[in-house]
Design an enzyme around this catalytic site. Structure first.
Site, mmCIF file in Angstrom:
data_model
loop_
_atom_site.group_PDB
_atom_site.id
_atom_site.type_symbol
_atom_site.label_atom_id
_atom_site.label_comp_id
_atom_site.label_asym_id
_atom_site.label_seq_id
_atom_site.Cartn_x
_atom_site.Cartn_y
_atom_site.Cartn_z
ATOM 1 N N HIS A 30 1.030 -1.323 0.095
ATOM 2 C CA HIS A 30 -0.045 0.024 0.042
ATOM 3 C C HIS A 30 1.071 1.292 -0.005
ATOM 4 C CE1 HIS A 30 -3.188 2.788 1.089
ATOM 5 N NE2 HIS A 30 -3.835 2.140 1.080
ATOM 6 N N GLY A 80 6.016 22.514 10.284
ATOM 7 C CA GLY A 80 6.925 21.448 10.498
ATOM 8 C C GLY A 80 8.194 22.011 9.716
ATOM 9 N N PRO A 81 9.165 21.389 9.510
ATOM 10 C CA PRO A 81 10.416 21.397 9.086
ATOM 11 C C PRO A 81 10.243 21.251 7.376
ATOM 12 C CG PRO A 81 10.555 19.275 9.845
ATOM 13 C CD PRO A 81 9.397 19.866 10.498
ATOM 14 N N LYS A 112 11.107 9.138 9.596
ATOM 15 C CA LYS A 112 9.535 9.509 9.932
ATOM 16 C C LYS A 112 8.663 9.745 8.669
ATOM 17 C CE LYS A 112 11.300 11.100 14.261
ATOM 18 N NZ LYS A 112 11.280 12.505 15.176
ATOM 19 N N GLY A 113 9.323 10.247 7.667
ATOM 20 C CA GLY A 113 8.537 10.713 6.459
ATOM 21 C C GLY A 113 7.670 12.045 6.581
#
Length: 298
Positions: free
Chosen positions: A88, A177-178, A185-186
Site C-alpha cells: 500500500h 513543521g520542517p 519518519k517521512g
C-alpha cells in the site's frame, strides 16, 4: 450518562501492522477521554487504521487532540519509516490523519481540530505536515497533495513501496513543521472532510496491472463513478484489490462500486470476491463510543 452535543471522529493510518510491540505502544498512547472504536490491520499492506471518537469539548484542547498526538508520537518513536515495506502506498510512518464530524459537530469544528493537530505534529514532533480538505485554506484535496508528493508510484519492482525516498527534499512546502523530511519518519498528511467510506474489492488474479485498469475505470478521475477514488494494489498470492474511497457515500454506495468492478473484471476474464468495508458506519461508531464511555464509568 449525558450525551455530549458534538462528537468528532479521527481516522489515523499507521504504516505498520506486523510489529505487535509497536502497535501496543501506539494504542496505549490513546488516553484522556478518546475511545478507539475500531482497529483494522492488513499485513499485506503493512498498515493499520484506527478510528477514535471523543467529544469536541473542552475547546481548544479537546481529548481527541491529546489522544491523536500521543499516538502519533508513539508511532514515530516505534517505527522506522526507512525500514518499512508494504503493498500500500504511504508517505510516512504516520501516513494519514483525517477528522470527520459526528453527531451535531460541524465540518468547521473538525477543520479547526485538524489544523491544531497538524501544528502539534509539525512544531512539537518536527515532522513535515500537510493539510487538505476543510483544514486547508484553499480546500486542497487529499489526492492532489498525494500526487505532488509521489504517493501513487511504487518504488520497487514487485509492486511494493519500500523504505524512505532517496532524498529528504520535499517538492512542495509543508503547512507545518520542517522543510525537509526525516528519513526515519517521512511526512504526515492531516485533513478534515465529510464522511468517507473505504471499500475494497478483491480480484482473483496476480496481475496488478489489470487491477489498475479496473481502478482507473471505476474512479471519477478515469470517467467512472462520481465521488469515487480507486487504486489497484497487490494483496497477497493470486489476489489483487481495487481499493476505493467513497467520498460521498449517499451519492454512490458500495453496491454500485461492487457491481462496476465485477463487470469490468469480467471483461478481463477475471472473477471477483465480495468487497468489504475497513470501518463501521457512522451510526455504529457513535453507538460503540457511547457504549465504551458508559462502561468506563460503571
Amino acid at each position: 450518562m449525558a450525551r455530549p452535543t458534538t462528537l468528532a471522529c479521527c481516522k489515523l493510518y499507521i504504516s505498520e501492522s506486523r510489529n505487535a510491540a509497536a502497535l501496543r505502544a501506539i494504542e496505549q498512547a490513546a488516553r484522556g477521554g478518546a475511545v478507539v472504536v475500531n482497529r483494522f490491520t492488513d499485513d499485506a499492506y503493512n498498515r493499520v487504521g484506527y478510528t477514535l471518537v471523543a467529544p469536541l469539548i473542552p475547546s481548544p484542547a479537546p481529548p481527541l487532540r491529546h489522544a491523536v498526538l500521543g499516538m502519533v508520537r508513539a508511532a514515530l518513536e516505534a517505527i522506522d519509516f526507512g525500514a518499512h515495506s508494504g503493498t500500500h502506498p504511504r508517505l510516512g510512518a504516520v501516513d494519514h490523519i483525517c477528522f470527520h464530524p459526528l453527531a451535531h459537530a460541524s465540518l468547521r469544528h473538525v477543520a479547526d481540530l485538524a489544523g491544531a493537530v497538524a501544528a502539534d505534529i509539525g512544531d512539537k514532533l518536527q515532522v513535515p505536515t500537510f493539510l487538505y480538505g476543510a483544514a486547508h485554506r484553499e480546500g486542497r484535496t487529499l489526492a492532489s497533495i498525494r500526487r505532488q508528493l509521489g504517493y501513487f508510484k511504487p518504488n520497487s519492482s514487485d509492486d511494493q513501496w519500500r523504505g524512505a525516498p532517496e532524498t529528504d527534499a520535499l517538492p512542495v512546502a509543508p503547512d507545518a513543521g520542517p522543510e525537509r523530511s526525516p528519513r526515519s519518519k517521512g511526512v504526515v498528511v492531516v485533513g478534515a472532510t465529510g464522511w468517507v467510506d473505504n471499500y475494497n474489492v478483491p480480484v482473483h488474479t496476480g496481475d496488478v496491472e489489470a487491477a489498475r485498469r479496473i481502478a482507473r475505470a471505476v474512479s471519477e478521475r478515469g470517467g467512472g463513478l462520481p465521488s469515487v477514488q480507486a487504486m489497484g494494489l497487490a494483496h497477497g498470492d493470486g489476489v489483487v484489490e481495487v481499493a476505493c474511497n467513497l467520498l460521498d457515500p449517499a451519492r454512490v454506495e458500495a453496491e454500485q462500486v461492487q457491481g462496476m468492478v465485477e463487470r469490468l473484471a469480467a471483461g478481463e476474464g477475471l472473477s471477483v470476491g465480495k468487497g468489504y468495508f475497513t470501518d463501521f458506519s457512522q451510526d455504529k461508531i457513535v453507538e460503540l463510543y457511547f457504549k465504551s464511555a458508559a462502561n468506563s464509568v460503571d
